[in-house]
Write a protein that holds these residues in place. Structure first.
Motif, PDB file in Angstrom:
ATOM      1  N   ASN A  21       0.776  -1.236   0.000  1.00  0.00           N
ATOM      2  CA  ASN A  21       0.000   0.000   0.000  1.00  0.00           C
ATOM      3  C   ASN A  21       0.807   1.285   0.000  1.00  0.00           C
ATOM      4  O   ASN A  21       0.228   2.365  -0.085  1.00  0.00           O
ATOM      5  N   SER A  22       2.121   1.193   0.106  1.00  0.00           N
ATOM      6  CA  SER A  22       2.921   2.415   0.139  1.00  0.00           C
ATOM      7  C   SER A  22       4.313   2.161  -0.423  1.00  0.00           C
ATOM      8  O   SER A  22       5.025   1.266   0.046  1.00  0.00           O
ATOM      9  N   HIS A  23       4.695   2.969  -1.416  1.00  0.00           N
ATOM     10  CA  HIS A  23       6.028   2.815  -2.007  1.00  0.00           C
ATOM     11  C   HIS A  23       7.113   3.172  -0.987  1.00  0.00           C
ATOM     12  O   HIS A  23       8.144   2.496  -0.899  1.00  0.00           O
ATOM     13  N   ASP A  24       6.869   4.229  -0.197  1.00  0.00           N
ATOM     14  CA  ASP A  24       7.851   4.628   0.817  1.00  0.00           C
ATOM     15  C   ASP A  24       8.034   3.529   1.859  1.00  0.00           C
ATOM     16  O   ASP A  24       9.162   3.223   2.271  1.00  0.00           O
ATOM     17  N   LEU A  25       6.901   2.940   2.285  1.00  0.00           N
ATOM     18  CA  LEU A  25       6.994   1.876   3.288  1.00  0.00           C
ATOM     19  C   LEU A  25       7.653   0.631   2.711  1.00  0.00           C
ATOM     20  O   LEU A  25       8.343  -0.098   3.430  1.00  0.00           O
ATOM     21  N   TYR A  26       7.443   0.384   1.405  1.00  0.00           N
ATOM     22  CA  TYR A  26       8.126  -0.761   0.776  1.00  0.00           C
ATOM     23  C   TYR A  26       9.638  -0.634   0.972  1.00  0.00           C
ATOM     24  O   TYR A  26      10.322  -1.584   1.347  1.00  0.00           O
ATOM     25  N   GLN A  27      10.153   0.561   0.692  1.00  0.00           N
ATOM     26  CA  GLN A  27      11.601   0.769   0.804  1.00  0.00           C
ATOM     27  C   GLN A  27      12.083   0.569   2.241  1.00  0.00           C
ATOM     28  O   GLN A  27      13.131  -0.034   2.476  1.00  0.00           O
ATOM     29  N   LYS A  28      11.285   1.053   3.200  1.00  0.00           N
ATOM     30  CA  LYS A  28      11.676   0.928   4.606  1.00  0.00           C
ATOM     31  C   LYS A  28      11.595  -0.522   5.079  1.00  0.00           C
ATOM     32  O   LYS A  28      12.481  -1.006   5.794  1.00  0.00           O
ATOM     33  N   VAL A  29      10.523  -1.219   4.669  1.00  0.00           N
ATOM     34  CA  VAL A  29      10.379  -2.632   5.061  1.00  0.00           C
ATOM     35  C   VAL A  29      11.489  -3.464   4.428  1.00  0.00           C
ATOM     36  O   VAL A  29      12.069  -4.347   5.072  1.00  0.00           O
ATOM     37  N   ALA A  30      11.811  -3.183   3.158  1.00  0.00           N
ATOM     38  CA  ALA A  30      12.863  -3.934   2.457  1.00  0.00           C
ATOM     39  C   ALA A  30      14.215  -3.778   3.158  1.00  0.00           C
ATOM     40  O   ALA A  30      15.067  -4.674   3.094  1.00  0.00           O
ATOM     41  N   GLN A  31      14.420  -2.631   3.828  1.00  0.00           N
ATOM     42  CA  GLN A  31      15.668  -2.420   4.567  1.00  0.00           C
ATOM     43  C   GLN A  31      15.674  -3.168   5.898  1.00  0.00           C
ATOM     44  O   GLN A  31      16.725  -3.541   6.406  1.00  0.00           O
ATOM     45  N   GLU A  32      14.488  -3.389   6.460  1.00  0.00           N
ATOM     46  CA  GLU A  32      14.386  -3.975   7.797  1.00  0.00           C
ATOM     47  C   GLU A  32      14.271  -5.497   7.797  1.00  0.00           C
ATOM     48  O   GLU A  32      14.657  -6.157   8.755  1.00  0.00           O
ATOM     49  N   ILE A  33      13.707  -6.049   6.746  1.00  0.00           N
ATOM     50  CA  ILE A  33      13.452  -7.502   6.741  1.00  0.00           C
ATOM     51  C   ILE A  33      14.205  -8.129   5.570  1.00  0.00           C
ATOM     52  O   ILE A  33      14.222  -7.586   4.467  1.00  0.00           O
ATOM     53  N   THR A  34      14.861  -9.243   5.806  1.00  0.00           N
ATOM     54  CA  THR A  34      15.608  -9.920   4.743  1.00  0.00           C
ATOM     55  C   THR A  34      14.962 -11.265   4.429  1.00  0.00           C
ATOM     56  O   THR A  34      14.215 -11.821   5.243  1.00  0.00           O
ATOM     57  N   ILE A  35      15.246 -11.752   3.239  1.00  0.00           N
ATOM     58  CA  ILE A  35      14.723 -13.065   2.846  1.00  0.00           C
ATOM     59  C   ILE A  35      15.235 -14.137   3.806  1.00  0.00           C
ATOM     60  O   ILE A  35      14.520 -15.073   4.162  1.00  0.00           O
ATOM     61  N   GLY A  36      16.485 -13.961   4.260  1.00  0.00           N
ATOM     62  CA  GLY A  36      17.056 -14.927   5.205  1.00  0.00           C
ATOM     63  C   GLY A  36      16.277 -15.013   6.501  1.00  0.00           C
ATOM     64  O   GLY A  36      16.200 -16.081   7.115  1.00  0.00           O
ATOM     65  N   GLN A  37      15.668 -13.878   6.931  1.00  0.00           N
ATOM     66  CA  GLN A  37      14.858 -13.891   8.150  1.00  0.00           C
ATOM     67  C   GLN A  37      13.513 -14.568   7.928  1.00  0.00           C
ATOM     68  O   GLN A  37      12.922 -15.113   8.863  1.00  0.00           O
ATOM     69  N   LEU A  38      13.023 -14.535   6.696  1.00  0.00           N
ATOM     70  CA  LEU A  38      11.699 -15.105   6.394  1.00  0.00           C
ATOM     71  C   LEU A  38      11.759 -16.610   6.125  1.00  0.00           C
ATOM     72  O   LEU A  38      10.822 -17.335   6.452  1.00  0.00           O
ATOM     73  N   ILE A  39      12.842 -17.073   5.520  1.00  0.00           N
ATOM     74  CA  ILE A  39      12.958 -18.479   5.103  1.00  0.00           C
ATOM     75  C   ILE A  39      12.663 -19.474   6.234  1.00  0.00           C
ATOM     76  O   ILE A  39      11.934 -20.450   6.022  1.00  0.00           O
ATOM     77  N   PRO A  40      13.201 -19.284   7.472  1.00  0.00           N
ATOM     78  CA  PRO A  40      12.937 -20.279   8.528  1.00  0.00           C
ATOM     79  C   PRO A  40      11.450 -20.508   8.816  1.00  0.00           C
ATOM     80  O   PRO A  40      11.059 -21.604   9.213  1.00  0.00           O
ATOM     81  N   HIS A  41      10.621 -19.484   8.588  1.00  0.00           N
ATOM     82  CA  HIS A  41       9.188 -19.638   8.854  1.00  0.00           C
ATOM     83  C   HIS A  41       8.522 -20.573   7.843  1.00  0.00           C
ATOM     84  O   HIS A  41       7.439 -21.097   8.102  1.00  0.00           O
ATOM     85  N   LEU A  42       9.174 -20.768   6.685  1.00  0.00           N
ATOM     86  CA  LEU A  42       8.643 -21.712   5.690  1.00  0.00           C
ATOM     87  C   LEU A  42       8.987 -23.152   6.046  1.00  0.00           C
ATOM     88  O   LEU A  42       8.369 -24.086   5.538  1.00  0.00           O
TER      89      LEU A  42
END
Length: 689
Positions: free
Chosen positions: A173-194
């Motif tokens: 919903n927000s291009h600005d927030l996309y950039q901020k979220v992309a800086q805070e969360i990495t694919i490596g942090q998400l993978i373990p949840h899969l």
């Protein structure tokens, strides 16, 4: 003396007390004798009370208030009142600073702390879901806190689930927030949840990955795809999701479909890139195709052959390779689509399936009977066809669940898909004994073979190949013949006259079926910026066909929903028009995925009064046709859907065949014959195994 018609006896119920029977002078026809009316606080008062309660210094009182807030926030009227009190800001402050304030309590009151945070995030998600507040208003501190929960509370399912949902909505919903979220969360942090066993968490995780993928700038998208490949996302999804010992639910199927579409859309750049005939690096790829196919025939570099002789040899070889332009085959790749993607596929086939490549080229180049299959031209047209089948370059639909497990079994699945299909094309060409004049016919047969094999949803590329083996040209002819017989259309004058006579009866039958389906009703999903938080509503026609009853549901119903449980109604007499597709008010709104073709094809709206509207997105094409037909029938208009045309053709064909049967001296019973009793034993059954 009978009581006045306006006086009804009802039970008035107050929370915590027994209902009290009273007589009231009603001014609303919906109130019936014996109804139970429940008195409750107004949304404004409720919002004010909860706004104060969630700031209580008592942990127990705060926890109970947040629990109530999470429940009430689903209601849009309450949400508006709470947001007007600056409730969203209060919740974000609690998330940003509240964690530290209660950090000391975490060890001694961990369950309480976890529940408190869970209810806070749930309320936030529900309030934001109504689309009243812009996502652009949130601070970096809030984003950092939500992102930290993805790691910190991995064991707390509810907190993790809401945190992932919030991150996804921010990105979408927000291009600005996309950039901020992309800086805070990495694919490596998400993978373990899969790699866990909770399918809902896996679904939310893939949804966040999809959102990041979808909103990434064009120059970053390939980079992100490379990271996903390094982290072995595909194999993790294949192992822990697709091949896990449990059924894949609709939402997970949708997220896998979105990931599949976004992955194939990476091919769009090559698909839309024309070959530059002057680019030596690109020309070298064509030389490499020639070298692999005709290596044994190459002359030594120190050959004294003239340039003209070498050019003549190249022209001869390019003709054998099946290019249209024998002199400069680079010109064959200037059409987009498929552009350079076709050349990429050809090179991949030549290098990774070299024996099959050489066999196809040599066996066709040595034929003298005009039945040679042109490898170059075939590869270019096949690549274009595969891009059309997989809709490369189109945005994913919000309603589609059509993912193919086999595309998750290989890192280069599109190229492998091409390799299987180019060998199929060569096989079908030979079976049809085709010449160059039959090229388009062959491509039509190959497309039918591929589409029929894909509908079986093969679990691997090898299984797909096996399905194609069973769909030879002879088998396709048999299928076509069978379908022609089933859809046989008699064109003689007496038959056409009979059709014309029967058609009104059949149309009336279809009309009644459509209206009966509207009486049964349908559950529709409310589509918003964040799809995972499923919200449903139900709509059905009254048995007398005079009123549409509709209302929100907490969850998808099992079976029909009674009329009296649906809060709102719309008299059919008030309906002014039914509009579809781009003409619908909710399709004119701007949204992340609103404008894609498939959603437009399922959208319709009822317009009533001066500005009233009831907006629908059908669960599938069948329900779309049923509802648009039924609504048009109610308004006295023609039913024009594809489903009506198909039903009319089928029923007309059946009725005509029945009327043309030779039934002289044969008595047709009025009732179906009785089902015979089960046999006393099954000794007569022969087990073929």
């Amino acid at each position: 003396m009978p009581p006045p018609a306006d006086i009804v006896k009802v039970a008035i119920e107050w929370p915590g007390a027994f209902p009290k029977l009273m007589e009231i002078d009603q001014n609303r026809n919906e109130i019936k004798n014996g109804a139970i009316l429940r008195l409750t606080t107004s949304p404004a008062q409720n919002a004010q009370q909860l706004h104060e309660r969630i700031q209580s210094s008592s942990m127990d009182a705060k926890l109970e208030a947040l629990k109530d807030l999470a429940n009430y926030s689903r209601d849009v009227t309450f949400a508006q009142e709470f947001i007007n009190l600056d409730g969203i800001s209060l919740l974000t402050q609690m998330v940003e600073s509240g964690t530290e304030r209660y950090q000391k309590l975490q060890k001694i009151m961990k369950p309480c702390f976890g529940d408190m945070l869970s209810f806070t995030l749930t309320a936030f998600v529900e309030l934001m879901d109504h689309g009243i507040v812009s996502w652009d208003t949130f601070s970096v501190a809030f984003i950092k806190k939500i992102a930290s929960y993805v790691n910190k509370f991995a064991s707390d399912i509810s907190i993790l689930q809401r945190s992932l949902a919030i991150l996804e909505s921010m990105v979408l919903n927000s291009h600005d927030l996309y950039q901020k979220v992309a800086q805070e969360i990495t694919i490596g942090q998400l993978i373990p949840h899969l790699q866990g066993t909770d399918q809902e968490i896996q679904t939310y995780t893939i949804a966040v990955i999809n959102a990041l993928f979808l909103k990434a700038p064009d120059d970053k998208r390939q980079e992100m795809a490379n990271i996903l490949a390094q982290k072995q996302l595909r194999s993790i999804i294949l192992t822990h999701v697709i091949r896990a010992q449990r059924a894949i639910n609709n939402e997970m199927a949708h997220q896998l479909y979105v990931l599949q579409v976004l992955t194939f859309n990476l091919l769009e750049d090559r698909m839309m890139t024309k070959m530059d005939p002057q680019d030596q690096a690109q020309r070298d790829i064509i030389f490499e195709l020639r070298r692999i196919a005709f290596d044994a025939e190459l002359e030594p570099n120190n050959s004294s052959g003239s340039i003209e002789k070498r050019k003549s040899m190249y022209t001869r070889d390019y003709k054998k390779l099946g290019f249209i332009n024998h002199v400069n085959p680079a010109m064959d790749f200037t059409q987009t689509p498929p552009g350079m993607l076709a050349l990429d596929n050809m090179l991949y086939f030549a290098k990774h399936h070299q024996d099959a490549y050489i066999r196809i080229v040599l066996e066709n180049s040595s034929r003298e009977d005009k039945h040679e299959c042109p490898f170059g031209r075939s590869s270019i047209e096949l690549t274009k066809m595969l891009c059309e089948i997989l809709k490369v370059g189109e945005l994913p639909s919000e309603t589609c669940n059509d993912f193919h497990p086999m595309f998750f079994t290989h890192d280069r699945s599109f190229e492998e898909f091409f390799c299987i299909c180019i060998q199929l094309l060569n096989k079908t060409w030979k079976e049809m004994r085709a010449t160059s004049e039959d090229f388009n016919k062959v491509m039509q047969v190959v497309k039918e073979q591929i589409m029929r094999a894909l509908t079986t949803k093969p679990s691997s590329l090898d299984q797909f190949k096996s399905k194609l083996q069973n769909l030879s040209y002879t088998e396709i002819l048999k299928i076509r013949q069978s379908e022609r017989m089933n859809q046989e259309d008699f064109q003689s004058r007496p038959i056409l006259e009979l059709k014309e006579k029967i058609q009104p009866e059949i149309l009336e039958l279809i009309k009644q079926q459509r209206l009966n389906r509207l009486v049964e009703g349908t559950c529709f999903r409310k589509l918003n910026s964040r799809r995972r938080q499923d919200k449903f509503w139900y709509c059905r026609l009254s048995p007398n066909h005079k009123v549409l009853h509709y209302g929100d549901l907490e969850e998808s119903p099992q079976g029909e929903v009674p009329h009296d449980s649906l809060q709102d109604k719309l008299p059919v007499a008030d309906i002014k028009a039914v509009v579809t597709g781009k003409d619908c008010p909710h399709m004119k709104e701007k949204g992340a995925l609103k404008q894609n073709k498939e959603v437009l094809e399922l959208a319709f709206s009822i317009l009533y009064d001066s500005s009233g509207q009831l907006n629908f997105i059908a669960p599938d094409k069948h329900e779309y046709c049923v509802w648009t037909d039924g609504l048009n029938a109610l308004l006295g208009k023609d039913m024009l859907s594809d489903l009506t045309r198909n039903d009319l053709d089928t029923l007309l064909s059946m009725e005509i065949k029945l009327r043309l049967l030779d039934l002289e001296n044969i008595q047709i019973p009025d009732a179906p014959p009785p089902i015979p009793k089960e046999p006393s034993n099954y000794d007569f059954v022969y087990d073929c195994n």
